[in-house]
Write a protein that holds these residues in place. Structure first.
Motif, PDB file in Angstrom:
ATOM      1  N   PRO A  55      -0.995 -14.261  32.047  1.00  0.00           N
ATOM      2  CA  PRO A  55      -0.662 -13.092  32.874  1.00  0.00           C
ATOM      3  C   PRO A  55       0.325 -13.465  33.970  1.00  0.00           C
ATOM      4  O   PRO A  55       0.214 -14.522  34.593  1.00  0.00           O
ATOM      5  N   GLY A  56       1.299 -12.589  34.194  1.00  0.00           N
ATOM      6  CA  GLY A  56       2.261 -12.816  35.265  1.00  0.00           C
ATOM      7  C   GLY A  56       1.679 -12.482  36.618  1.00  0.00           C
ATOM      8  O   GLY A  56       0.493 -12.123  36.742  1.00  0.00           O
ATOM      9  N   SER A  57       2.508 -12.562  37.655  1.00  0.00           N
ATOM     10  CA  SER A  57       2.008 -12.378  39.020  1.00  0.00           C
ATOM     11  C   SER A  57       1.427 -10.983  39.234  1.00  0.00           C
ATOM     12  O   SER A  57       0.409 -10.826  39.927  1.00  0.00           O
ATOM     13  N   PHE A  58       2.034  -9.951  38.619  1.00  0.00           N
ATOM     14  CA  PHE A  58       1.507  -8.599  38.782  1.00  0.00           C
ATOM     15  C   PHE A  58       0.105  -8.492  38.190  1.00  0.00           C
ATOM     16  O   PHE A  58      -0.830  -7.982  38.837  1.00  0.00           O
ATOM     17  N   TYR A  59      -0.060  -8.982  36.956  1.00  0.00           N
ATOM     18  CA  TYR A  59      -1.369  -8.861  36.329  1.00  0.00           C
ATOM     19  C   TYR A  59      -2.402  -9.793  36.958  1.00  0.00           C
ATOM     20  O   TYR A  59      -3.604  -9.507  36.926  1.00  0.00           O
ATOM     21  N   LEU A  60      -1.961 -10.896  37.544  1.00  0.00           N
ATOM     22  CA  LEU A  60      -2.909 -11.724  38.292  1.00  0.00           C
ATOM     23  C   LEU A  60      -3.479 -10.937  39.466  1.00  0.00           C
ATOM     24  O   LEU A  60      -4.674 -11.016  39.768  1.00  0.00           O
ATOM     25  N   ARG A  61      -2.618 -10.161  40.142  1.00  0.00           N
ATOM     26  CA  ARG A  61      -3.111  -9.327  41.246  1.00  0.00           C
ATOM     27  C   ARG A  61      -4.066  -8.257  40.732  1.00  0.00           C
ATOM     28  O   ARG A  61      -5.082  -7.952  41.368  1.00  0.00           O
ATOM     29  N   CYS A  62      -3.752  -7.684  39.583  1.00  0.00           N
ATOM     30  CA  CYS A  62      -4.652  -6.685  38.983  1.00  0.00           C
ATOM     31  C   CYS A  62      -6.014  -7.301  38.675  1.00  0.00           C
ATOM     32  O   CYS A  62      -7.070  -6.720  38.995  1.00  0.00           O
ATOM     33  N   LEU A  63      -5.996  -8.465  38.025  1.00  0.00           N
ATOM     34  CA  LEU A  63      -7.246  -9.133  37.661  1.00  0.00           C
ATOM     35  C   LEU A  63      -8.035  -9.522  38.899  1.00  0.00           C
ATOM     36  O   LEU A  63      -9.274  -9.394  38.934  1.00  0.00           O
TER      37      LEU A  63
END
Length: 368
Positions: free
Chosen positions: A48-56
């Motif tokens: 996961p990229g930085s955006f999806y890391l924040r989502c997770l």
């Protein structure tokens, strides 16, 4: 552990399917991922990229820094040395580390005596004092890890060190708890493996911080051994606190009863050590849990029981009990009265006796 394995563990700890995790992210962030996308993360087919890391981080309730650290993890010993060096003069740590390597360092018995002493001192000393001293010990013990039994010592020291950081500050406390769990696993000692995870779970659950990590560590402790122990007791009570903070009162009440049964089998006679859970301390756990549940009768009973046996040398814990009363007032609708009551109790304690946990508890009262 890869970031995919961490996502898998955190998802399972919440009882979610891969589809449910995808739905939670989509609803919270307006994305359009599906179950297969989550599966590819967990199988490390894609990171996961930085955006999806924040989502997770948001939906799994785990600090972003924990996920990021798995993406750029270093070796175990490098993590220990690099994190420990901040609070203490670097030259002192280097000298201590080289000295331990040249002389062989303390014996296992010496380390156990040190741990016992720290367990007692933690109950009355400030976090900054403990943090400075334990960071030096960590640099020394890492020079002796060729001896398997010293992984257990290192794990318990790391757990103590983690508790000197607030669990809601991002990466520091959580990363140290995870390192402590890894060190405990390397010790091969199930009692240490359960205790380290349980102590982390009750610390985070009591603070109301990083609930996903608290749940994960509690579940791991309970899976390692069902034998009654202080580690298992801490894990169960920590999980009870995470349940009530999520609004799951039936689970919190069930876990409280489980905790009572474990305490009957494994409670401590030692009164003044962080490694112990005597009757008065069990009632401190129950007092806050009942206050969060809105169960005034149980809370008051626990507070009175704790006061009868609480050592006079530990005024900080008497302050905890008074602040639990403030929380009860705030949750019952008298927010101003509850905040005033809790603030008065905190101000009555000398500032050098204040703890990170008390400050977090004050914030919880103010937010109620």
């Amino acid at each position: 552990m890869s970031v995919g394995a961490l996502i898998h563990d955190l998802r399972k700890a919440r009882g979610w399917s891969q589809g449910r995790l995808a739905t939670e992210i989509n609803e919270a962030f307006g994305t359009n991922i599906d179950r297969e996308y989550v599966s590819r993360w967990e199988r490390s087919k894609v990171e996961p990229g930085s955006f999806y890391l924040r989502c997770l981080s948001a939906v799994l309730d785990v600090p972003l820094a924990v996920l990021e650290s798995e993406m750029k993890r270093r070796t175990f010993l490098s993590d220990v040395a690099g994190t420990a060096i901040a609070p203490v003069v670097a030259s002192d740590l280097l000298a201590a580390g080289f000295g331990a390597r040249l002389r062989g360092g303390p014996t296992t018995d010496d380390w156990e005596a040190k741990l016992a002493n720290y367990g007692t001192e933690y109950m009355s000393l400030g976090a900054a004092d403990i943090q400075r001293r334990v960071s030096g010990e960590l640099v020394i013990v890492q020079q002796q890890l060729e001896q398997p039994q010293l992984w257990s010592v290192g794990a318990r020291l790391m757990t103590l060190y983690a508790k000197t950081f607030p669990g809601n500050d991002g990466s520091r406390a959580v990363n140290w708890y995870r390192l402590a769990a890894e060190a405990a696993d390397r010790s091969g000692d199930d009692q240490t493996r359960v205790w380290v995870r349980g102590r982390a779970a009750i610390a985070l659950g009591y603070e109301g911080a990083s609930l996903g990590v608290a749940d994960l560590l509690a579940d791991q402790a309970m899976a390692i051994s069902e034998k009654p122990s202080l580690g298992l007791l801490n894990a169960i009570m920590g999980k009870a606190h995470t349940a009530v903070l999520r609004g799951d009162h039936p689970t919190a009440r069930r876990l409280l009863e489980d905790g009572r049964r474990i305490f009957d089998a494994a409670g401590s006679h030692e009164q003044t050590s962080d490694y112990a859970v005597p009757w008065w301390r069990m009632n401190v756990f129950i007092s806050l849990l009942a206050a969060r549940l809105g169960d005034e009768r149980t809370a008051v009973e626990a507070q009175e029981a704790a006061r009868r046996e609480l050592p006079a040398s530990l005024p900080r814990f008497a302050t905890h009990l008074e602040m639990h009363r403030g929380l009860m007032l705030a949750r019952s609708g008298d927010r101003a009265g509850g905040v005033k009551y809790a603030r008065t109790a905190l101000n009555a304690l000398p500032p050098d006796k204040h703890s990170l946990t008390l400050r977090l508890l004050m914030a919880e009262v103010e937010a109620s």
